[in-house]
Design an enzyme around this catalytic site. Structure first.
Site, PDB file in Angstrom:
ATOM      1  N   ARG A  27       0.856  -1.191   0.000  1.00 21.49           N
ATOM      2  CA  ARG A  27       0.000   0.000   0.000  1.00 21.49           C
ATOM      3  C   ARG A  27       0.889   1.236   0.000  1.00 21.49           C
ATOM      4  O   ARG A  27       1.673   1.456   0.923  1.00 21.49           O
ATOM      5  CB  ARG A  27      -0.925   0.014   1.210  1.00 21.49           C
ATOM      6  CG  ARG A  27      -1.891   1.189   1.185  1.00 21.49           C
ATOM      7  CD  ARG A  27      -3.008   1.040   2.177  1.00 21.49           C
ATOM      8  NE  ARG A  27      -3.909   2.173   2.111  1.00 21.49           N
ATOM      9  CZ  ARG A  27      -5.004   2.306   2.852  1.00 21.49           C
ATOM     10  NH1 ARG A  27      -5.331   1.350   3.712  1.00 21.49           N
ATOM     11  NH2 ARG A  27      -5.772   3.369   2.742  1.00 21.49           N
ATOM     12  N   HIS A  40      -1.840  11.406   7.825  1.00 18.39           N
ATOM     13  CA  HIS A  40      -2.767  11.739   8.908  1.00 18.39           C
ATOM     14  C   HIS A  40      -2.639  13.191   9.350  1.00 18.39           C
ATOM     15  O   HIS A  40      -3.551  13.718   9.988  1.00 18.39           O
ATOM     16  CB  HIS A  40      -2.541  10.806  10.094  1.00 18.39           C
ATOM     17  CG  HIS A  40      -2.977   9.400   9.824  1.00 18.39           C
ATOM     18  ND1 HIS A  40      -4.178   9.089   9.226  1.00 18.39           N
ATOM     19  CD2 HIS A  40      -2.373   8.204  10.068  1.00 18.39           C
ATOM     20  CE1 HIS A  40      -4.290   7.777   9.111  1.00 18.39           C
ATOM     21  NE2 HIS A  40      -3.214   7.217   9.602  1.00 18.39           N
TER      22      HIS A  40
END
Length: 687
Positions: free
Chosen positions: A217, A255
């Site tokens: 990923r 994030h």
């Protein structure tokens, strides 16, 4: 039967494994990982989704070593610390015919513990703990830990590995100049910065062999300054393929990025273009992610060549049977994720176990009271109110075998969700009403629209009991001039679309006050637009421009150097609150910052510490810190809370009919659809 989504349900080979469809249940942290009975609950959670048709799932992140833990509490374990628990999960999934990968995730500088490590000692803005810079030998040891954990995962029954290298975790920290200041072979030039991730994937493949699935990923768009360029992302994808990855899953944003990526205001598929450029550069399957919530949307992404597969995570919280319903032509019965984040991400950020606002059973599969058994003695029951609570109650009662009639005074279902649909970015709240309408029809619930309930009518109807889900009414504060013609309630604006002038003062800065500000700052009634134009038209382009996202290959992190100035505000709006604290304290932890930033960009003013004096033709008179002020306004919109609507209660009680208030009818403070739906579900299990 011919599938309505032929591409989505065509088989695909990922490495040596043939999958029956192209839907991946993506990784998400649920909080079950740290629960005392973690593995029993995780086994039930994943097994239910495998039973619902998910062909391939990915667990929440598991660190390959102690230094890489997220730091979420003593319950967080590596694979080595509880192998028996992981066997419980894999056996449960395989018993239902599913396949599951474990995600190996090293938090790096995101680890909320004193032992966090990173390429360089650069503290993350979202973490109080500064990391320690890794020594060269430690980097090699970490790559070895990835490989050994992968081998153990296969031994424990996992069908393979997802190596997590996106969203700002350790591999991302090596890749990005913003977090990698090294001058050795692990930093500096691009070839050195990509080395850690590529070598970790190569080591995993060498250790597990050719059979198990290996997904890498990577961030296809980082959305932070000092991130990878698009050209570097493409080169990384090719290098990961060469290192042995069977598929590439896409991540969007770190994030700490200041661009929203998965909340309701993000258009569906807003980042598919970033996955597309990677998909066209490699020969292995590429997986699109972020804000993919419906089978027709997923089908279109595959058809357009944006990706070979799609990843959905939270849609599987909303409906464990998503895949089976889509496959069988029952898409109208899918309980769609509306990207509210209220019970999933916001719970995690508050150190609580995730669930789902529209599906309280999610992550509570082993709890009593959320999967009710057939009623021993079916009864005739009335539900008053067609909002989220009433809809959930009617459906759950009917599934138990009761005869149910639902009374709704308006000509449509949805209640507060019908009103929320007017808010730009919240149009998908209508999906919940659509889902419940289809479910009620299948269950044979008698739905009476434009039918205000009366105590006399219910008594005459022979109902054994009533679920009172009649909701709330706006509270009218005691302010001089509150009855002035220029004063509107939030219902007047959002539901009845009353005309609103160019200057607006909003009384109350709770969730509804912010919704009204969002609605009016983007248009709304009274200016030739109704505030509900088709967001599909150029929605992605508008969103990317608003948040300064660049589609080019050269910009580091995918951000433009100078975002385009916002268009002139539709109105001059002042949002007022009595308290002097931070605005939006009742908004969601994962969404509030973006809502506040969006309103500020559109010129909305915030006025706190307000004492309301009076309202007259000039506007709203207030005092702030002892100073008298006038907020000039053509309209004052009151969003000052709600009161329970219980006008039926005395008559029903007098008739001797048992009444069970839920949702706003039980408690009106801070309207909460999550509470209403859960109360409805639990009540239905007991009647």
């Amino acid at each position: 039967m011919t599938s309505p989504y032929p591409l989505l349900f065509s088989p695909i080979r990922v490495g040596s494994v043939a999958l029956p469809n192209r839907i991946l249940m993506g990784s998400m942290h649920t909080g079950l990982e740290e629960a005392p009975d973690a593995f029993a609950r995780m086994a039930a959670f994943y097994a239910e989704r495998a039973r619902g048709g998910a062909a391939l799932m990915v667990t929440g992140g598991v660190s390959p070593d102690a230094a890489g833990k997220l730091g979420l509490g003593p319950g967080e374990k590596t694979l080595q610390e509880d192998p028996a628990g992981h066997r419980l999960v894999t056996r449960a999934v395989h018993a239902e015919g599913g396949r599951i990968l474990v995600q190996l995730l090293h938090a790096g500088r995101y680890g909320k513990h004193p032992g966090a490590v990173a390429p360089s000692p650069v503290r993350a803005p979202i973490n109080p703990h500064p990391p320690r810079g890794m020594a060269g030998a430690e980097i090699e040891e970490t790559i070895h830990a990835f490989a050994e954990s992968a081998a153990l995962a296969v031994e424990l029954g996992y069908d393979g590995i997802e190596a997590m290298g996106s969203e700002g975790y350790l591999p991302s920290q090596f890749l990005a100049p913003r977090t990698n200041a090294r001058t050795d072979e692990w930093g500096g030039p691009w070839e050195n910065r990509k080395r850690f991730f590529v070598e970790a994937v190569r080591a995993i493949r060498a250790r597990i062999g050719p059979g198990p699935i290996l997904v890498a990923r990577l961030s296809v768009l980082e959305l932070v300054e000092g991130g990878m360029t698009g050209a570097e992302t493409i080169d990384l994808a090719r290098s990961l393929e060469a290192a042995g990855a069977d598929a590439l899953n896409s991540g969007i944003g770190w994030h700490e990025a200041r661009v929203p990526t998965i909340m309701h205001s993000v258009p569906r598929g807003a980042f598919a273009w970033a996955t597309r450029r990677v998909a066209r550069a490699v020969s292995i399957p590429t997986v699109a992610s972020n804000r993919i919530a419906a089978p027709d949307q997923a089908e279109a992404l595959v058809a357009a060549g944006d990706a070979a597969m799609v990843s959905m995570a939270r849609p599987f919280l909303a409906d464990a049977e998503f895949v089976a319903k889509a496959r069988d032509g029952r898409a109208a019965e899918i309980n769609t994720c509306i990207a509210c984040n209220q019970a999933c991400l916001d719970n995690i950020f508050s150190a609580r176990i995730a669930t789902c606002m529209v599906n309280p059973r999610a992550c509570r599969e082993t709890e009593p009271g959320l999967a009710a058994a057939p009623a021993a003695a079916p009864r005739r029951l009335a539900v008053v109110g067609g909002g989220p609570g009433g809809l959930a109650a009617a459906a759950a009662l009917a599934e138990r075998g009761h005869s149910v009639a639902l009374f709704e005074a308006r000509d449509r279902l949805g209640g507060q969700f019908d009103m929320a649909m007017a808010i730009p970015g919240k149009e998908e709240y209508g999906e919940t009403a659509r889902y419940f309408a289809a479910r009620l029809e299948r269950l044979g619930v008698e739905v009476r629209l434009s039918a205000p309930a009366t105590a006399e009518g219910i008594a005459a109807g022979g109902f054994d009991a009533v679920v009172l889900a009649s909701g709330v009414v706006p509270r009218r504060p005691e302010i001089e001039g509150i009855d002035h013609p220029m004063v509107l309630s939030y219902l007047d604006v959002l539901r009845d679309r009353a005309p609103v002038g160019a200057r607006v003062a909003i009384i109350g800065a709770g969730g509804i006050g912010f919704d009204v500000a969002e609605f009016l700052s983007r248009g709304g009634p009274g200016d030739g637009g109704e505030g509900d134009e088709d967001r599909d038209r150029d929605a992605v382009d508008r969103f990317l421009a608003e948040w300064g996202v660049d589609r080019g290959l050269d910009s580091a992190g995918g951000l433009v150097a100078r975002p385009a100035p916002p268009p002139p505000p539709a109105r001059r709006i002042v949002l007022c609150q009595r308290s002097g604290g931070r605005f939006g304290r009742t908004l969601g932890k994962s969404t509030g910052w973006a809502i506040r930033a969006g309103l500020a960009a559109r010129g909305v003013a915030f006025l706190g510490g307000v004492a309301y004096r009076r309202i007259d033709a000039r506007g709203l008179h207030v005092a702030v810190g002892g100073e008298e002020r006038l907020v000039e306004a053509d309209n004052v919109v009151v969003c000052a809370g709600q009161e329970p609507r219980r006008d039926l209660l005395p008559g029903l009680e007098a008739a001797g009919i048992p009444v069970h208030p839920i949702g706003g009818a039980a408690r009106a403070s801070e309207l909460d659809a999550q509470r209403a739906i859960e109360e409805a579900t639990r009540l239905a299990a007991t009647l």
